[in-house]
Design an enzyme around this catalytic site. Structure first.
Site, PDB file in Angstrom:
ATOM      1  N   MET A 157      24.281 -34.413  67.527  1.00 20.55           N
ATOM      2  CA  MET A 157      24.769 -33.086  67.896  1.00 20.55           C
ATOM      3  C   MET A 157      25.423 -33.193  69.264  1.00 20.55           C
ATOM      4  O   MET A 157      24.870 -33.780  70.190  1.00 20.55           O
ATOM      5  CB  MET A 157      23.655 -32.045  67.885  1.00 20.55           C
ATOM      6  CG  MET A 157      22.474 -32.296  68.778  1.00 20.55           C
ATOM      7  SD  MET A 157      21.333 -30.900  68.655  1.00 20.55           S
ATOM      8  CE  MET A 157      20.006 -31.464  69.710  1.00 20.55           C
ATOM      9  N   TYR A 188      15.549 -32.738  78.174  1.00 18.78           N
ATOM     10  CA  TYR A 188      16.605 -32.548  77.174  1.00 18.78           C
ATOM     11  C   TYR A 188      16.177 -31.622  76.037  1.00 18.78           C
ATOM     12  O   TYR A 188      15.039 -31.194  75.964  1.00 18.78           O
ATOM     13  CB  TYR A 188      17.157 -33.865  76.667  1.00 18.78           C
ATOM     14  CG  TYR A 188      16.269 -34.856  75.946  1.00 18.78           C
ATOM     15  CD1 TYR A 188      14.974 -34.581  75.557  1.00 18.78           C
ATOM     16  CD2 TYR A 188      16.775 -36.127  75.656  1.00 18.78           C
ATOM     17  CE1 TYR A 188      14.206 -35.519  74.895  1.00 18.78           C
ATOM     18  CE2 TYR A 188      16.014 -37.075  74.998  1.00 18.78           C
ATOM     19  CZ  TYR A 188      14.728 -36.764  74.617  1.00 18.78           C
ATOM     20  OH  TYR A 188      13.983 -37.694  73.961  1.00 18.78           O
ATOM     21  N   GLU A 189      17.145 -31.284  75.198  1.00 17.87           N
ATOM     22  CA  GLU A 189      16.999 -30.275  74.138  1.00 17.87           C
ATOM     23  C   GLU A 189      16.616 -28.915  74.705  1.00 17.87           C
ATOM     24  O   GLU A 189      15.860 -28.157  74.108  1.00 17.87           O
ATOM     25  CB  GLU A 189      15.964 -30.721  73.090  1.00 17.87           C
ATOM     26  CG  GLU A 189      16.210 -32.077  72.481  1.00 17.87           C
ATOM     27  CD  GLU A 189      17.602 -32.246  71.896  1.00 17.87           C
ATOM     28  OE1 GLU A 189      18.272 -31.233  71.642  1.00 17.87           O
ATOM     29  OE2 GLU A 189      18.025 -33.393  71.694  1.00 17.87           O
ATOM     30  N   GLY A 190      17.171 -28.603  75.865  1.00 23.28           N
ATOM     31  CA  GLY A 190      16.850 -27.360  76.557  1.00 23.28           C
ATOM     32  C   GLY A 190      15.697 -27.613  77.507  1.00 23.28           C
ATOM     33  O   GLY A 190      14.573 -27.871  77.061  1.00 23.28           O
TER      34      GLY A 190
END
Length: 596
Positions: free
Chosen positions: A162, A437-439
């Site tokens: 992504m 990461y990933e928010g």
């Protein structure tokens, strides 16, 4: 280097005794997921992770990925291991049978994912990102797109990514600059640069399918103008790949940890892309992938924590240092093993309590993922609401505590923990990215408190706290757990009260939400683990009373639950005090006074 062994007994305790996966599988029509089938999968998964992936963990960290002229090569042994992973059918374990998957429950896939991540976090990034991309295509792609991409990704021939972040923007996706220009053939020419792309380029698969956020030339400003595109490295052709697309890797990052996972700068130069979902609805599509990734990232806290705990326990039983304060415990040796010392016990029990509690949280959440496929619409809606509430907690709480656990593991080793050869410092480095990461965890906290709780007027939180309330009411005055039940009920009531106070304060000053958010999320995490630890302890007590043969296993559950309630759950008080301190002390110092 810690020698990883899959904690199958604890996994089966949760699967069979706490959450009764077998009965849950029956309610969603997963008839193939019989106890024998599940046990066979767990055993084979454990063998693969212990014998193939774990031996590559340290060597992968030492070697890292190699970059030369847009080409990325993974460390020695990774390509062969990925081929074995694909050939073993692990990629398609919980995937749709219509596209070659085995159609087993998502919770079972998550259990295998725990083993993979514990054995080798870097390796787990490659299939992990692919599963996320598959989830987005499955939920939002056209039938033609599903046929083209899902089948090959299920086989492991193609992998996925992504692509969100750009050099000038991380969380603020509304200001992305990547553009997608419509073409006469219905495709789009995608141009731009994306950074921090995990598994963006590598040598493990014949093709890489990028899911890319971009804006059309006439798109509205902000996040309302974002669309999502499938941009493959090689364009599909027949049953294989055709010409190379305008996608290339500009460089890879030199990171603190997860060094065997290629983190790439990806350049898109009028690459041919295909719209997935509706125009300007790309963020909605991407959230399918992000939510999948956030649960997977939360699991990384557990995975690194489990590996660290296994190493620390072994070392603590072997390392001789000083004598016990209460008298000699190993008279045949020059000193006692360090596990006799209270401070070492504190660290080991903290690790054990968080690992086993986080595993329960992960499996509890995974069971909700299964329920999204229930034929009962009310159960699907209930699961969806609970997942919305729990997902940011899983991501942030499990990764915060995962960092704490790996730090304790390194500390148990003393000076040796700081030496690379023992492998404990690698686990600290690998775990440290997960809160970022990933928010980031700060973003997860804002999502939980601002969007999920206050944004739903407390509805999503109440769905969970009502469950806890019913549990406490049903067990009030329990002969063995009365004090713990009372404490859990108190915290449950307190959570509702503090949520209301934050909501009232935020109506006057929105900064109150940001000031309270992380402490609020951590409070929720400790509270939820308290609920799950009580559930585990009550079952353990029942098993002991029934004369279970594995008495030691169940007694360990009772002792660890007692430690959790006395030593870790009280941390909620500190988080509550910080919440109630408000935003004033955070915001009153002018920005110019933050000078070096």
């Amino acid at each position: 280097m810690p020698e990883y062994k899959a904690p199958l007994r604890d996994m089966r305790f949760l699967i069979d005794e706490v959450f009764d996966f077998t009965n849950s599988y029956a309610t969603i029509g997963a008839d193939d997921a019989t106890p024998d089938m599940v046990n066979a999968i767990l055993e084979e998964g454990a063998k693969f992770c212990e014998q193939v992936l774990a031996p590559l963990n340290r060597s992968g960290d030492e070697e890292g990925c190699h970059y030369e002229d847009t080409v990325v090569t993974t460390p020695k042994g990774f390509k062969e291991a990925f081929a074995q992973y694909a050939e073993g059918g692990w990629m398609g374990l919980a995937s749709d049978p219509a596209y070659g998957g085995q159609g087993l429950p998502h919770s079972l896939g998550l259990v295998i994912g725990e083993m993979v991540g514990s054995a080798n976090t870097s390796f787990g990034m490659y299939p992990g990102l692919t599963h996320g991309a598959m989830a987005a295509i499955s939920a939002h792609g056209s039938e033609a797109q599903k046929q083209t991409y899902l089948t090959r990704m299920t086989e492991g021939r193609w992998t996925g990514t992504m692509c969100l972040t750009e050099p000038h923007c991380g969380t603020d996706l509304g200001i992305i600059k990547t553009r997608a220009v419509p073409q006469a053939d219905g495709s789009y020419a995608v141009s731009g640069t994306k950074i921090f792309i995990s598994a963006g380029e590598h040598d493990l698969s014949e093709n890489i399918v990028h899911l890319v956020l971009a804006k059309l030339p006439d798109a509205p400003a902000g996040t309302k103008g974002i669309s999502l595109f499938i941009v493959p490295k090689f364009l599909p052709a027949g049953d294989g790949i055709g010409e190379r697309n305008g996608v290339s890797c500009g460089s890879i990052e030199h990171k603190m940890g997860i060094k065997a996972s290629a983190t790439c700068v990806m350049n898109f130069d009028e690459a041919k892309g295909f719209l997935i979902g509706e125009v300007n609805k790309g963020l909605n599509c991407m959230f399918t992938m992000m939510n999948h990734a956030r649960l997977g990232t939360g699991m990384q806290g557990l995975c690194n924590g489990e590996a660290s705990y296994q190493g620390a326990v072994k070392y603590a039983n072997e390392r001789l240092q000083m004598r016990s304060l209460t008298g000699v415990k190993a008279p045949d040796k020059p000193a006692d093993p360090i596990i006799v010392h209270p401070d070492v016990r504190r660290m080991l029990l903290t690790m054990k309590a968080f690992n086993e509690g986080n595993r329960a949280l992960a499996y509890f959440t995974a069971q909700l993922l299964d329920q999204l496929h229930s034929p009962d619409e009310s159960k699907r809606q209930e699961a969806e609401g609970l997942l919305a509430f729990l997902t940011p907690i899983c991501k942030a709480f499990m990764t915060e505590t995962g960092v704490e656990v790996t730090n304790h593991g390194m500390q148990v080793f003393g000076g040796h923990g700081y030496i690379r050869e023992w492998g404990m410092e690698q686990l600290v480095r690998d775990a440290r990215i997960a809160p970022i990461y990933e928010g980031t965890n700060g973003i997860q906290a804002l999502d939980l408190l601002g969007r999920k709780v206050l944004g739903s007027q407390g509805k999503l939180m109440l769905a969970f706290t009502k469950q806890v309330h019913r549990f406490c009411e049903a067990n009030t005055g329990h002969a063995d757990f009365a004090s713990q039940i009372a404490e859990l009920a108190r915290l449950n009531k307190q959570l509702g009260e503090v949520t209301a106070r934050i909501g009232m304060a935020a109506m006057k000053n929105p900064d109150e939400v940001g000031a309270a958010a992380l402490d609020y999320l951590m409070y929720c995490g400790y509270f939820i683990l308290g609920y799950l630890w009580l559930r585990m302890a009550m079952i353990a007590r029942e098993k002991i009373e029934q004369g279970a043969s594995e008495r030691g296993f169940y007694e360990a559950k009772l002792a660890t639950c007692d430690f959790y309630f006395k030593r870790l759950l009280p941390r909620t008080a500190a988080h509550l005090a910080a919440i109630e301190a408000g935003s004033e002390s955070l915001m009153k110092l002018p920005a110019e006074h933050f000078s070096a």
